[in-house]
Design an enzyme around this catalytic site. Structure first.
Site, PDB file in Angstrom:
ATOM      1  N   ASP A  49      18.037 -24.029  11.999  1.00  0.00           N
ATOM      2  CA  ASP A  49      18.638 -23.026  11.112  1.00  0.00           C
ATOM      3  C   ASP A  49      19.896 -22.386  11.693  1.00  0.00           C
ATOM      4  O   ASP A  49      20.543 -21.586  11.019  1.00  0.00           O
ATOM      5  CB  ASP A  49      17.638 -21.888  10.835  1.00  0.00           C
ATOM      6  CG  ASP A  49      16.582 -22.259   9.816  1.00  0.00           C
ATOM      7  OD1 ASP A  49      16.685 -23.340   9.202  1.00  0.00           O
ATOM      8  OD2 ASP A  49      15.652 -21.449   9.623  1.00  0.00           O
ATOM      9  N   LYS A  96      18.441 -14.355   7.153  1.00  0.00           N
ATOM     10  CA  LYS A  96      18.505 -15.584   6.350  1.00  0.00           C
ATOM     11  C   LYS A  96      17.350 -15.603   5.367  1.00  0.00           C
ATOM     12  O   LYS A  96      16.225 -15.260   5.738  1.00  0.00           O
ATOM     13  CB  LYS A  96      18.408 -16.796   7.276  1.00  0.00           C
ATOM     14  CG  LYS A  96      18.214 -18.128   6.575  1.00  0.00           C
ATOM     15  CD  LYS A  96      17.112 -18.999   7.205  1.00  0.00           C
ATOM     16  CE  LYS A  96      15.734 -18.459   6.937  1.00  0.00           C
ATOM     17  NZ  LYS A  96      14.637 -19.405   7.300  1.00  0.00           N
TER      18      LYS A  96
HETATM   19  O1  C5P Z   1      14.660 -26.015  15.207  1.00  0.00           O
HETATM   20  P1  C5P Z   1      13.690 -24.890  15.385  1.00  0.00           P
HETATM   21  O2  C5P Z   1      13.331 -24.682  16.829  1.00  0.00           O
HETATM   22  O3  C5P Z   1      14.127 -23.614  14.733  1.00  0.00           O
HETATM   23  O4  C5P Z   1      12.350 -25.343  14.631  1.00  0.00           O
HETATM   24  C1  C5P Z   1      11.126 -24.719  14.867  1.00  0.00           C
HETATM   25  C2  C5P Z   1       9.986 -25.620  14.419  1.00  0.00           C
HETATM   26  O5  C5P Z   1       9.969 -25.736  13.004  1.00  0.00           O
HETATM   27  C3  C5P Z   1      10.076 -27.046  14.913  1.00  0.00           C
HETATM   28  O6  C5P Z   1       9.483 -27.190  16.172  1.00  0.00           O
HETATM   29  C4  C5P Z   1       9.283 -27.800  13.860  1.00  0.00           C
HETATM   30  O7  C5P Z   1       7.898 -27.652  14.085  1.00  0.00           O
HETATM   31  C5  C5P Z   1       9.588 -27.034  12.608  1.00  0.00           C
HETATM   32  N1  C5P Z   1      10.653 -27.619  11.775  1.00  0.00           N
HETATM   33  C6  C5P Z   1      10.420 -28.801  11.106  1.00  0.00           C
HETATM   34  N2  C5P Z   1      11.404 -29.338  10.321  1.00  0.00           N
HETATM   35  C7  C5P Z   1      12.581 -28.706  10.157  1.00  0.00           C
HETATM   36  C8  C5P Z   1      12.837 -27.478  10.821  1.00  0.00           C
HETATM   37  C9  C5P Z   1      11.839 -26.968  11.634  1.00  0.00           C
HETATM   38  O8  C5P Z   1       9.351 -29.392  11.217  1.00  0.00           O
HETATM   39  N3  C5P Z   1      13.501 -29.244   9.366  1.00  0.00           N
END
Ligand code: C5P
Length: 271
Positions: free
Chosen positions: A135, A8
Site C-alpha cells: 500500500d 487510506k
Molecule cells: O505489503 P504489506 O507488508 O503491507 O502486506 C501485509 C500482508 O498483507 C502481507 O504479508 C500479506 O499477507 C497480505 N497481502 C496480500 N496481498 C496483497 C497485499 C497484502 O496477501 N495484495
C-alpha cells in the site's frame, strides 16, 4: 517541515487470486482523507524517530517503525549522509484497514524528498515505495486512484471524489491483515471496470473479517441506517468501516447518532 500522512481507505477491494509469493492479486479503489497522522522533521545527527499521539503505544517499538525503513531506504538510494530527526503524531488507529504505517512511510518519502532537497519526481518515489509494502506507493500518491496487482500497480480513477464527506468508524478491534486474506474463500467475483459505480462494487474481505471480528457487522449495519449515506463499506482488511455522505451535516448527524456506541469515530473529507 511538516507533512500530513492521510488515512487510506479502500472504497472497493476485489480479490482475484492468491499468488505463489503469498500475496494476492487484487483490484481496489484507493482514496485518502484530510484526517491523518502528521510527520515533522528537523535537523539531527543520524536518522531518528519519536512517536507521540493517541495511538503511539499501539504502533509498537519505534525502532521497527516503517517511517525509519522508508527514511533509511531513501537516504541510501539517494546517497544522503545528513540526518533527520522525525516526529510522528500517531492519530490513525493501528491495524485498522486505514493503511496507517503505509501512510506514514509515504509521508516520510515525500517529506524527506523536500527536506533533503532531492527533488525526486513522484515516479521515482513510487518505485522505492514498492519495496516497503503493497500500500505504500498509493500512500505516496495520496490521491484517489485505482490499484491492481498487489495494490501497487496504480492508475488514475476517472471519477472525482475530492471534498466528499466521509465518516470512519472503528469498533476498537485490532485486525492483523494476514489472517483476513487467509480467510478469503478464494472465489473470484470479478474485477473493477474503470469508473464503475462504487455502489456496485464490494470489499471481498468483509466476510472473512466479520468472521474474526463480528463487531464489524454491527458497524456496517449501524452505518447503513444513517440518513444521507451514499456508500457504506469496510476498508482494507478492517476493522474500520466508512460511509460517504451527501453532505457534511448528514455525516455529522450520523457521527452524533453513533457517539454512544464507544466506537472510534473520525468525520472528515476525501482529499
Ligand atoms: O505489503 P504489506 O507488508 O503491507 O502486506 C501485509 C500482508 O498483507 C502481507 O504479508 C500479506 O499477507 C497480505 N497481502 C496480500 N496481498 C496483497 C497485499 C497484502 O496477501 N495484495
Amino acid at each position: 517541515m511538516i507533512e500530513l500522512a492521510p488515512a487510506k481507505v479502500n472504497l472497493a477491494l476485489h480479490l482475484r487470486r492468491r499468488r505463489a509469493d503469498g500475496y494476492h492479486d487484487l483490484e481496489t479503489v484507493f482514496a485518502f482523507t484530510d484526517f491523518g497522522d502528521t510527520l515533522t522533521v528537523t535537523a539531527g545527527a543520524g536518522i531518528s524517530l519519536t512517536v507521540n499521539g493517541a495511538f503511539a503505544d499501539a504502533a509498537g517499538p519505534q525502532s521497527d517503525n516503517l517511517v525509519l525503513r522508508a527514511a533509511r531506504s531513501l537516504a541510501e538510494a539517494a546517497g544522503v549522509t545528513v540526518g533527520a530527526a522525525l516526529t510522528l503524531d500517531k492519530r490513525i488507529p493501528v491495524a485498522a484497514g486505514l493503511g496507517g504505517g503505509s501512510a506514514d512511510a509515504g509521508a516520510a518519502l515525500r517529506l524527506l524528498n523536500r527536506f533533503w532537497g532531492l527533488d525526486w519526481p513522484e515516479a521515482r518515489l513510487l518505485a522505492l515505495a514498492t519495496g516497503l509494502g503493497a500500500d505504500v506507493p498509493a500512500c505516496v500518491a495520496s490521491r484517489t486512484c485505482f490499484g491492481s496487482g498487489r495494490g501497487d500497480d496504480l492508475s488514475a480513477w476517472p471519477v472525482a471524489l475530492t471534498g466528499t464527506p466521509i465518516l470512519l468508524v472503528n469498533p476498537r478491534v485490532a485486525m492483523a491483515t494476514g489472517p483476513v486474506f487467509a480467510g478469503w474463500d478464494r472465489v473470484d467475483h470479478g474485477g473493477i471496470a474503470a469508473g464503475a459505480a462504487l455502489a456496485d462494487l464490494r470489499n471481498d474481505m468483509t466476510a472473512a473479517a466479520v468472521a474474526i471480528a463480528p463487531a464489524i457487522a454491527d458497524v456496517l449495519a449501524a452505518l447503513a441506517k444513517t440518513d444521507g449515506a451514499t456508500l457504506v463499506r469496510m476498508s482494507g482488511s478492517g476493522a474500520t468501516c466508512l460511509a460517504l455522505y451527501r453532505d457534511s451535516s448528514a455525516r455529522d448527524a450520523a457521527a452524533d447518532s453513533l457517539s454512544h456506541r464507544g466506537w472510534w469515530l473520525a468525520p472528515t473529507l476525501l482529499r
